[in-house]
Design an enzyme around this catalytic site. Structure first.
Site, mmCIF file in Angstrom:
data_model
loop_
_atom_site.group_PDB
_atom_site.id
_atom_site.type_symbol
_atom_site.label_atom_id
_atom_site.label_comp_id
_atom_site.label_asym_id
_atom_site.label_seq_id
_atom_site.Cartn_x
_atom_site.Cartn_y
_atom_site.Cartn_z
ATOM 1 C CG HIS A 197 21.065 19.198 -13.280
ATOM 2 N ND1 HIS A 197 22.410 19.019 -13.090
ATOM 3 C CD2 HIS A 197 20.878 19.358 -14.613
ATOM 4 C CE1 HIS A 197 23.024 19.077 -14.257
ATOM 5 N NE2 HIS A 197 22.115 19.278 -15.209
ATOM 6 C CE1 TYR A 249 22.594 25.226 -18.445
ATOM 7 C CE2 TYR A 249 24.852 26.017 -18.224
ATOM 8 C CZ TYR A 249 23.911 25.255 -18.881
ATOM 9 O OH TYR A 249 24.288 24.518 -19.974
ATOM 10 C CG HIS A 279 29.689 20.618 -16.026
ATOM 11 N ND1 HIS A 279 30.199 21.768 -16.590
ATOM 12 C CD2 HIS A 279 28.630 20.253 -16.806
ATOM 13 C CE1 HIS A 279 29.492 22.088 -17.666
ATOM 14 N NE2 HIS A 279 28.536 21.189 -17.818
ATOM 15 C CG HIS A 308 19.487 16.560 -18.600
ATOM 16 N ND1 HIS A 308 20.571 15.747 -18.821
ATOM 17 C CD2 HIS A 308 19.942 17.586 -17.831
ATOM 18 C CE1 HIS A 308 21.644 16.260 -18.217
ATOM 19 N NE2 HIS A 308 21.281 17.379 -17.609
ATOM 20 C CG ASP A 315 25.432 17.326 -16.679
ATOM 21 O OD1 ASP A 315 26.058 18.039 -15.882
ATOM 22 O OD2 ASP A 315 24.272 17.581 -17.040
#
Length: 335
Positions: free
Chosen positions: A197, A286, A18, A195, A15
């Site tokens: 964010h 997203y 990115h 998971h 991740d």
């Protein structure tokens, strides 16, 4: 006395890709993977940000072929398991086989929350060749707890070793997490992971909420490196779990050192919650759309916030990165 074991899955090298425009080098990968292995991380995930075979004009090209990175990392690991992410439609069975030949022991098969069926063959093949297989449901905020259970059962029946619920947009609150994890815990008989964010600054809180409802695999990354405003910050999570009496098996000070001495110097920017990442969480977009949105906003002289609001309205999901330019163009014509 410690409570149950919580398995830490580090996503810095996947991740986090990115956040560095998929620019990890062999040397950086060796240093990070070796450091994480020494401090006791259970699983280290390494791939292009969009999974194996994600390097492309649509998702962004990798500076170094991911198979080179996987092989390099494996040579520095002695205890942690090496994982790859695979998105059906991007990665194939052949890519999975190549990943295994280069050292991957775990595959996390990631689908949209309502499309677990497209990952059945990948889960089944992974088990056939002796890999640990994980069913990974993305954009889970878009599904009701009941829908998440329905899709998770597809992965369970395919042979998955655990189910990972992903708040890919950083949209959930702790109550949202509890509702999904608790029902899932009561509905399936294999372990659950989570998971997060950090787009709403809730990644650690949401991860703790997941643990409280029975999740035993938690994703995190050094300095929170990841798409959008980043992921659950590894060194913070490990410290909080230790304070709460959970057993992670990690060297907390060592994790702090890996984050500060190895990862932070190669970060392009601090993982702070600026307006655009905040809008990802607020609008339910997203997280890996962020850098694509910045580029489109600059190209068409738009505020990134306006693009993200429109993406949220259209309920666009991972795999539709090419549509960001179309949305930006359409908005520019209305100015």
């Amino acid at each position: 006395m410690f409570k149950q074991k919580i398995n830490i899955v580090d996503t810095t090298l996947r991740d986090g890709s990115h956040a560095v425009s998929h620019g990890f080098t062999v040397e950086q990968t060796e240093a990070i993977a070796g450091g994480l292995d020494k401090v006791g991380v259970d699983i280290i995930e390494i791939s292009h940000g969009d999974g194996i075979a994600g390097s492309s004009i649509n998702y962004g090209f990798s500076k170094t072929h991911e198979m080179e990175l996987i092989k390099a990392a494996k040579n520095k690991m002695s205890s942690a398991k090496l994982a790859v992410l695979l998105l059906p439609g991007i990665g194939t069975i052949e890519d999975l086989e190549e990943g295994r030949e280069n050292g991957a022991e775990v595959v996390r098969v990631a689908t949209h929350y309502s499309e677990a069926d497209v990952g059945i063959q990948h889960i089944e093949y992974a088990k056939k060749i002796g890999m640990m297989a994980v069913g990974f449901l993305m954009m889970a905020h878009m599904g009701t707890p009941e829908q998440i259970v329905e899709q998770a059962r597809i992965f369970v029946e395919s042979g998955a070793d655990y189910i990972n619920i992903a708040d890919s947009a950083g949209y959930m609150t702790p109550d949202d997490v509890r509702a999904r994890i608790s029902l899932l815990k009561n509905s399936i008989n294999i372990p659950i992971g989570f998971h997060a964010h950090n787009n709403l600054s809730l990644a650690v809180a949401n991860s703790i909420a997941a643990v409280g409802e029975g999740a035993t695999y938690i994703d995190a990354s050094c300095r929170g490196l990841g798409a959008g405003a980043g992921n659950t910050q590894l060194e913070v999570l490990s410290a909080v779990l230790d304070r709460m009496g959970y057993n992670t098996g990690m060297d907390i000070y060592g994790a702090m050192d890996v984050a500060e001495d190895i990862v932070e110097p190669i970060m392009y920017r601090p993982q702070v919650i600026k307006t655009a990442p905040l809008m990802l969480g607020y609008a339910g977009v997203y997280s890996s759309f962020l850098l694509h949105t910045y580029k489109a906003a600059e190209r068409f002289n738009l505020n990134p916030r306006d693009i993200l609001v429109e993406l949220g309205k259209r309920k666009m999901v991972g795999g539709q990165e090419d549509m960001i330019v179309d949305v930006a163009f359409a908005l520019s014509q209305k100015k």
